[in-house]
Scaffold this motif. Sequence first.
Motif, mmCIF file in Angstrom:
data_model
loop_
_atom_site.group_PDB
_atom_site.id
_atom_site.type_symbol
_atom_site.label_atom_id
_atom_site.label_comp_id
_atom_site.label_asym_id
_atom_site.label_seq_id
_atom_site.Cartn_x
_atom_site.Cartn_y
_atom_site.Cartn_z
ATOM 1 N N GLY A 71 0.627 -0.976 0.290
ATOM 2 C CA GLY A 71 0.313 0.299 -0.114
ATOM 3 C C GLY A 71 0.632 1.647 -0.101
ATOM 4 N N THR A 72 2.135 1.254 -0.362
ATOM 5 C CA THR A 72 3.054 2.232 0.052
ATOM 6 C C THR A 72 4.213 2.502 -1.288
ATOM 7 O OG1 THR A 72 4.960 1.336 1.417
ATOM 8 C CG2 THR A 72 2.799 2.237 2.340
ATOM 9 N N SER A 73 5.026 2.764 -1.261
ATOM 10 C CA SER A 73 6.368 2.930 -2.008
ATOM 11 C C SER A 73 7.913 2.902 -1.528
ATOM 12 C CB SER A 73 6.234 3.927 -3.273
ATOM 13 O OG SER A 73 6.640 5.173 -2.710
ATOM 14 N N PHE A 74 7.375 2.480 0.005
ATOM 15 C CA PHE A 74 8.463 2.408 1.044
ATOM 16 C C PHE A 74 9.113 1.320 1.263
ATOM 17 C CE2 PHE A 74 9.773 1.652 4.797
ATOM 18 C CZ PHE A 74 10.739 2.819 4.966
ATOM 19 N N ARG A 75 10.066 0.815 1.105
ATOM 20 C CA ARG A 75 10.942 -0.186 0.342
ATOM 21 C C ARG A 75 11.223 -0.780 2.431
ATOM 22 N NH1 ARG A 75 9.355 -2.106 -4.001
ATOM 23 N NH2 ARG A 75 10.834 -3.971 -3.763
ATOM 24 N N ILE A 76 11.648 -1.945 2.216
ATOM 25 C CA ILE A 76 12.610 -2.305 3.376
ATOM 26 C C ILE A 76 13.089 -3.280 2.727
ATOM 27 C CG2 ILE A 76 10.635 -1.221 5.557
ATOM 28 C CD1 ILE A 76 10.351 -4.406 6.082
ATOM 29 N N GLY A 77 14.438 -3.591 3.647
ATOM 30 C CA GLY A 77 15.271 -5.118 3.650
ATOM 31 C C GLY A 77 15.327 -6.124 4.646
ATOM 32 N N ILE A 78 16.160 -6.488 4.092
ATOM 33 C CA ILE A 78 15.942 -8.506 5.799
ATOM 34 C C ILE A 78 16.549 -6.972 7.162
ATOM 35 C CG2 ILE A 78 15.915 -9.741 4.958
ATOM 36 C CD1 ILE A 78 18.940 -10.430 4.495
ATOM 37 N N ASP A 79 17.215 -6.230 7.172
ATOM 38 C CA ASP A 79 18.383 -5.808 8.228
ATOM 39 C C ASP A 79 16.629 -5.647 9.487
ATOM 40 O OD1 ASP A 79 19.784 -4.872 9.921
ATOM 41 O OD2 ASP A 79 20.554 -3.490 8.514
ATOM 42 N N PRO A 80 15.953 -5.090 8.576
ATOM 43 C CA PRO A 80 14.829 -4.286 10.120
ATOM 44 C C PRO A 80 14.547 -5.369 10.887
ATOM 45 C CG PRO A 80 14.006 -3.687 8.594
ATOM 46 C CD PRO A 80 15.930 -3.702 7.668
ATOM 47 N N ILE A 81 14.258 -6.189 9.673
ATOM 48 C CA ILE A 81 13.094 -7.531 10.248
ATOM 49 C C ILE A 81 14.053 -8.564 10.928
ATOM 50 C CG2 ILE A 81 12.215 -9.692 8.929
ATOM 51 C CD1 ILE A 81 11.570 -7.961 6.283
ATOM 52 N N VAL A 82 15.258 -8.982 10.725
ATOM 53 C CA VAL A 82 16.002 -10.019 11.360
ATOM 54 C C VAL A 82 16.366 -8.997 12.748
ATOM 55 C CG1 VAL A 82 17.929 -11.068 11.340
ATOM 56 C CG2 VAL A 82 17.201 -11.215 9.412
ATOM 57 N N GLY A 83 16.423 -7.930 12.941
ATOM 58 C CA GLY A 83 17.036 -7.135 13.354
ATOM 59 C C GLY A 83 16.040 -7.475 14.459
ATOM 60 N N LEU A 84 15.364 -7.741 14.589
ATOM 61 C CA LEU A 84 13.963 -8.088 15.448
ATOM 62 C C LEU A 84 14.757 -8.850 16.553
ATOM 63 C CD1 LEU A 84 10.129 -7.672 13.566
ATOM 64 C CD2 LEU A 84 11.226 -5.947 14.764
ATOM 65 N N LEU A 85 15.528 -10.317 15.619
ATOM 66 C CA LEU A 85 15.824 -10.997 16.928
ATOM 67 C C LEU A 85 16.818 -9.904 17.831
ATOM 68 C CD1 LEU A 85 16.620 -13.417 14.405
ATOM 69 C CD2 LEU A 85 14.908 -13.441 16.406
ATOM 70 N N PRO A 86 16.542 -10.037 18.880
ATOM 71 C CA PRO A 86 17.768 -9.087 20.202
ATOM 72 C C PRO A 86 19.024 -10.219 19.857
ATOM 73 C CG PRO A 86 14.687 -10.085 21.104
ATOM 74 C CD PRO A 86 15.370 -10.403 19.909
ATOM 75 N N ILE A 87 19.816 -8.803 20.015
ATOM 76 C CA ILE A 87 21.505 -9.061 19.474
ATOM 77 C C ILE A 87 21.773 -9.413 18.704
ATOM 78 C CG2 ILE A 87 22.986 -10.050 20.993
ATOM 79 C CD1 ILE A 87 21.725 -9.750 23.431
ATOM 80 N N ALA A 88 21.242 -11.545 18.433
ATOM 81 C CA ALA A 88 22.030 -12.694 17.491
ATOM 82 C C ALA A 88 21.162 -11.633 16.695
ATOM 83 C CB ALA A 88 21.494 -13.632 17.375
#
Length: 113
Positions: free
Chosen positions: A26-43
């Motif tokens: 619904g947007t033109s905004f793009r994300i990558g795997i960095d913020p997604i994988v970054g949801l895992l604390p520390i690792a």
Amino acid sequence: MDTEPAALGRIRTLAHLLDESVRVPGTSFRIGIDPIVGLLPIAGDLAMTLCSLYIVAEAVRLGVPKRTVVRLLANIAVDAVIGSVPVVGDLFDAYWKANVKNAELVAAAISDG
């Protein structure tokens, strides 16, 4: 033997995967795997930082100037430090896009060289 265009292609591919590979519906905004994988604390943040350092390794191998390497490392440091803050850091990761910035810096350094 490896060529500059091939190395730059790998850098851009990795930067796209880490920072811009998924369009937010619904947007033109793009994300990558960095913020997604970054949801895992520390690792998650550690793994993404190591992936980001690949771009720096390629840049060094390509012979980019030291000041550019310092800028690459600074972008990664900002991403790693702020990105490690729960929730706020993941939102920051989605907007900062350190890897895309670094790919552009490497490309500019190569074309100037």
